[in-house]
Design an enzyme around this catalytic site. Structure first.
Site, PDB file in Angstrom:
ATOM      1  N   ARG A 185      43.749  51.545  45.694  1.00 34.62           N
ATOM      2  CA  ARG A 185      45.199  51.403  45.792  1.00 34.62           C
ATOM      3  C   ARG A 185      45.718  51.736  47.181  1.00 34.62           C
ATOM      4  O   ARG A 185      46.779  51.266  47.580  1.00 34.62           O
ATOM      5  CB  ARG A 185      45.872  52.323  44.764  1.00 34.62           C
ATOM      6  CG  ARG A 185      45.517  52.013  43.325  1.00 34.62           C
ATOM      7  CD  ARG A 185      46.104  50.690  42.886  1.00 34.62           C
ATOM      8  NE  ARG A 185      47.547  50.716  42.901  1.00 34.62           N
ATOM      9  CZ  ARG A 185      48.314  51.103  41.880  1.00 34.62           C
ATOM     10  NH1 ARG A 185      47.735  51.508  40.742  1.00 34.62           N
ATOM     11  NH2 ARG A 185      49.626  51.075  41.974  1.00 34.62           N
ATOM     12  N   LYS A 231      36.633  30.357  46.665  1.00 30.58           N
ATOM     13  CA  LYS A 231      36.343  30.656  48.080  1.00 30.58           C
ATOM     14  C   LYS A 231      36.684  29.461  48.977  1.00 30.58           C
ATOM     15  O   LYS A 231      37.286  29.625  50.040  1.00 30.58           O
ATOM     16  CB  LYS A 231      34.861  31.027  48.235  1.00 30.58           C
ATOM     17  CG  LYS A 231      34.432  32.271  47.487  1.00 30.58           C
ATOM     18  CD  LYS A 231      32.993  32.626  47.759  1.00 30.58           C
ATOM     19  CE  LYS A 231      32.029  31.549  47.294  1.00 30.58           C
ATOM     20  NZ  LYS A 231      32.088  31.343  45.820  1.00 30.58           N
TER      21      LYS A 231
END
Length: 350
Positions: free
Chosen positions: A280, A197
């Protein structure tokens, strides 16, 4: 804050000064040392002293008294004896009408003093540079309640108090993550420790985006908004494994940091595992909920060779485009539906 001249009943000067009871430094120390989830009278006075030009009346005021309510009260009908309307947990603000009423209330003011001493409020505020009437001075003396005066208009004092009280006393939580402003959008990056991060945040800052918080993000409500801020110790700082602590403001300039930002999108970084299932098309985002508010969240798989910063930046750009009505996944679905309809009708494909 200066003490009023001639005792509580005398008209106070309106110059700026220091917090009389424990000194301005004590107020400032209270502001720094107090639990960030709470607020004391001394902390409030130390913060707003200059802005409201506050003056503290003589007397032993309890500056450690907690303030627990984000609301204020103008007593109004309470001063006539309707004590069911009295809200002792709120800061009490006395404008011109309240001060004049108490100044001419005579013996009936004794009942007000008794009720306020029985259930003392955290703070008494007199506005418009008016001299506090003897009834308020008596409440301050007998209950240890801080009594302050401001030369500003009542509406201005109330607006400043409400803004500060809402900012400090709003419900809040602390989460592990990084918070950035990307193209003007507040993006909270979540993920397990060590997933990257901070490195992602560093790359985004290098691209011209702005860091708000690294590692620990404090989130509070502000109306329907979720506002994220850094902790005092981590402000402007970012930890990079192998390099240590980086001061983003000094290294990239003041334009590379922000003190706070409204969280509008959440991105969770997850490890790409064989067999893992991810969206997707991206037609619908998951919901991330905190403090009763919900924000769209996307799960981005992380693996060697994938540019995490680019993917997080892309998620922010995608959110901004969708706000303009541009949704690539929806357009693809509609194009496919039209082609299927044409084929079913026996038409030629384009």
């Amino acid at each position: 804050m200066r003490t009023g001249k001639g005792g509580p009943g005398g008209r106070s000067s309106t110059g700026r000064g220091g917090c009389r009871q424990a000194g301005l430094e004590s107020c400032r120390e209270s502001r720094l040392d107090a639990n960030r989830g709470g607020l004391t009278v001394g902390e409030l006075l130390g913060t707003l002293e200059s802005r409201l030009e506050l003056q503290l009346a003589p007397g032993a005021a309890d500056l450690d008294r907690p303030i627990v309510s984000r609301e204020i009260q103008k007593p109004g009908l309470v001063l006539t004896g309707l004590f069911d309307y009295y809200q002792p947990e709120r800061v009490q603000v006395f404008g011109q009408s309240e001060v004049r009423f108490l100044a001419h209330a005579g013996e009936s003011a004794a009942a007000v003093v008794a009720e306020y001493c029985r259930r003392p409020p955290p703070l008494l505020v007199v506005t418009r540079g008016l001299a506090p009437p003897e009834a308020l001075a008596a409440i301050a003396r007998q209950s240890g309640t801080a009594l302050v005066a401001s030369p500003l208009a009542t509406a201005d004092v109330i607006a400043v108090l409400l803004h500060h009280l809402n900012a400090r006393l709003a419900p809040r939580v602390t989460v592990h993550g990084d918070l950035l402003e990307i193209h003007g959008l507040g993006v909270l990056v979540l993920g397990e420790s060590g997933i990257g991060k901070s490195e992602c945040a560093l790359e985004l800052v290098a691209r011209g985006h702005r860091l708000v918080a690294d590692d620990v993000v404090e989130i509070r409500t502000q109306g329907d908004r979720l506002v994220g801020t850094p902790t005092e110790l981590s402000r402007h700082r970012l930890e990079v494994r192998g390099l240590g602590i980086v001061d983003v403001r000094h290294m990239f300039g003041v334009a590379a940091v922000r003190e706070s930002v409204a969280i509008e999108q959440v991105v969770e970084l997850v490890r790409l595992e064989e067999g893992g299932r991810f969206d997707r098309l991206g037609e619908s985002a998951q919901a991330w909920e905190v403090l009763g508010r919900s924000r769209p969240m996307f799960r981005i798989p992380v693996a060697p060779g994938r540019n995490t910063a680019t993917l997080v930046e892309l998620a922010a750009r995608r959110e901004l485009l969708q706000r303009l009505g541009i949704n690539a996944a929806r357009e693809l679905r509609e194009d496919v539906a039209r082609r299927i309809a044409r084929e079913d009708a026996g038409g030629d494909s384009p």
